[in-house]
Design a protein around this motif. Structure first.
Motif, mmCIF file in Angstrom:
data_model
loop_
_atom_site.group_PDB
_atom_site.id
_atom_site.type_symbol
_atom_site.label_atom_id
_atom_site.label_comp_id
_atom_site.label_asym_id
_atom_site.label_seq_id
_atom_site.Cartn_x
_atom_site.Cartn_y
_atom_site.Cartn_z
ATOM 1 N N ILE A 143 51.167 -2.086 7.212
ATOM 2 C CA ILE A 143 52.068 -2.933 7.993
ATOM 3 C C ILE A 143 51.611 -4.376 7.812
ATOM 4 O O ILE A 143 50.430 -4.685 7.979
ATOM 5 N N SER A 144 52.557 -5.244 7.470
ATOM 6 C CA SER A 144 52.234 -6.658 7.311
ATOM 7 C C SER A 144 52.773 -7.443 8.504
ATOM 8 O O SER A 144 53.627 -6.955 9.250
ATOM 9 N N ILE A 145 52.295 -8.650 8.658
ATOM 10 C CA ILE A 145 52.794 -9.509 9.732
ATOM 11 C C ILE A 145 54.292 -9.745 9.547
ATOM 12 O O ILE A 145 55.034 -9.837 10.522
ATOM 13 N N HIS A 197 47.539 -7.985 7.380
ATOM 14 C CA HIS A 197 47.847 -6.654 6.836
ATOM 15 C C HIS A 197 46.986 -5.607 7.526
ATOM 16 O O HIS A 197 45.771 -5.779 7.628
ATOM 17 N N LEU A 198 47.622 -4.528 7.953
ATOM 18 C CA LEU A 198 46.906 -3.425 8.592
ATOM 19 C C LEU A 198 47.229 -2.115 7.875
ATOM 20 O O LEU A 198 48.391 -1.689 7.863
ATOM 21 N N PRO A 199 46.216 -1.489 7.282
ATOM 22 C CA PRO A 199 46.441 -0.148 6.758
ATOM 23 C C PRO A 199 46.717 0.799 7.931
ATOM 24 O O PRO A 199 46.138 0.641 9.007
ATOM 25 N N THR A 245 52.625 0.542 19.198
ATOM 26 C CA THR A 245 53.826 -0.280 19.271
ATOM 27 C C THR A 245 53.660 -1.564 18.471
ATOM 28 O O THR A 245 52.542 -2.003 18.192
ATOM 29 N N VAL A 246 54.792 -2.158 18.140
ATOM 30 C CA VAL A 246 54.805 -3.431 17.424
ATOM 31 C C VAL A 246 54.113 -4.512 18.262
ATOM 32 O O VAL A 246 53.380 -5.338 17.731
ATOM 33 N N ALA A 247 54.328 -4.487 19.575
ATOM 34 C CA ALA A 247 53.692 -5.477 20.452
ATOM 35 C C ALA A 247 52.169 -5.370 20.378
ATOM 36 O O ALA A 247 51.466 -6.387 20.340
ATOM 37 N N THR A 248 51.655 -4.165 20.319
ATOM 38 C CA THR A 248 50.211 -3.959 20.206
ATOM 39 C C THR A 248 49.697 -4.536 18.892
ATOM 40 O O THR A 248 48.680 -5.228 18.859
ATOM 41 N N LEU A 249 50.416 -4.256 17.807
ATOM 42 C CA LEU A 249 50.008 -4.779 16.499
ATOM 43 C C LEU A 249 50.060 -6.295 16.456
ATOM 44 O O LEU A 249 49.172 -6.933 15.893
ATOM 45 N N VAL A 267 56.158 -6.913 11.150
ATOM 46 C CA VAL A 267 56.121 -7.024 12.606
ATOM 47 C C VAL A 267 57.116 -8.078 13.087
ATOM 48 O O VAL A 267 57.892 -7.841 14.020
ATOM 49 N N VAL A 268 57.122 -9.232 12.436
ATOM 50 C CA VAL A 268 58.039 -10.305 12.817
ATOM 51 C C VAL A 268 59.489 -9.867 12.607
ATOM 52 O O VAL A 268 60.353 -10.081 13.464
ATOM 53 N N LYS A 269 59.773 -9.233 11.477
ATOM 54 C CA LYS A 269 61.122 -8.748 11.191
ATOM 55 C C LYS A 269 61.590 -7.781 12.281
ATOM 56 O O LYS A 269 62.724 -7.860 12.750
#
Length: 142
Positions: A115-117, A102-104, A87-91, A120-122
């Protein structure tokens, strides 16, 4: 929202380089693509992430002479990955705790996106906006 959903909407484009790419070429690629990090791959295997933060460290330690050296000397080697089912919350928690942007994303050991921060914020802003609109609609109907 899940990582897989974010990748579906933004696409799975991954911009990568090899460990022997020079710092100068990596910088050009960051600028050309208008991104903050590149995934460093040796064949199909992710061996690092080269980010703007790594660039700052390189310039601080080696100055202009570092531009001719390989990114393998400066990249972040302890790569933290994301899974499409997370989930986005986990990331958000992982990225905040580890101070990474940045997470591959790996699916069955295969690189399927980044996935970039900002992603996630968006996503969190969109979810908050949707929730607020739902509440407005509920209150107006009541």
């Amino acid at each position: 929202m899940l990582v897989a959903e974010i990748l579906k909407s933004k696409g799975g484009d991954v911009f990568g380089i090899t460990p022997d790419t020079t710092l100068a070429n990596a910088c050009s690629e960051l600028d050309r693509r208008k991104i903050g990090a590149l995934i460093v791959c040796d064949g199909d295997r992710v061996v690092g992430v080269f980010s703007e933060r790594d660039l700052v460290k390189a310039v601080t330690s080696d100055g202009a002479s570092g531009l001719d050296r390989p990114v393998s000397r400066y990249m972040t080697k302890d790569v933290i990955f994301a899974d499409p089912g997370e989930t986005v919350a986990t990331l958000m928690g992982r990225m905040t705790d580890r101070r990474i942007r940045h997470l591959p994303v790996l699916n069955d050991g295969r690189l399927v996106g980044v996935i970039s921060i900002g992603d996630v914020v968006k996503c969190q802003i969109a979810e908050a906006t949707q929730e607020a609109e739902s509440l407005r609609t509920y209150i107006a109907a009541g």
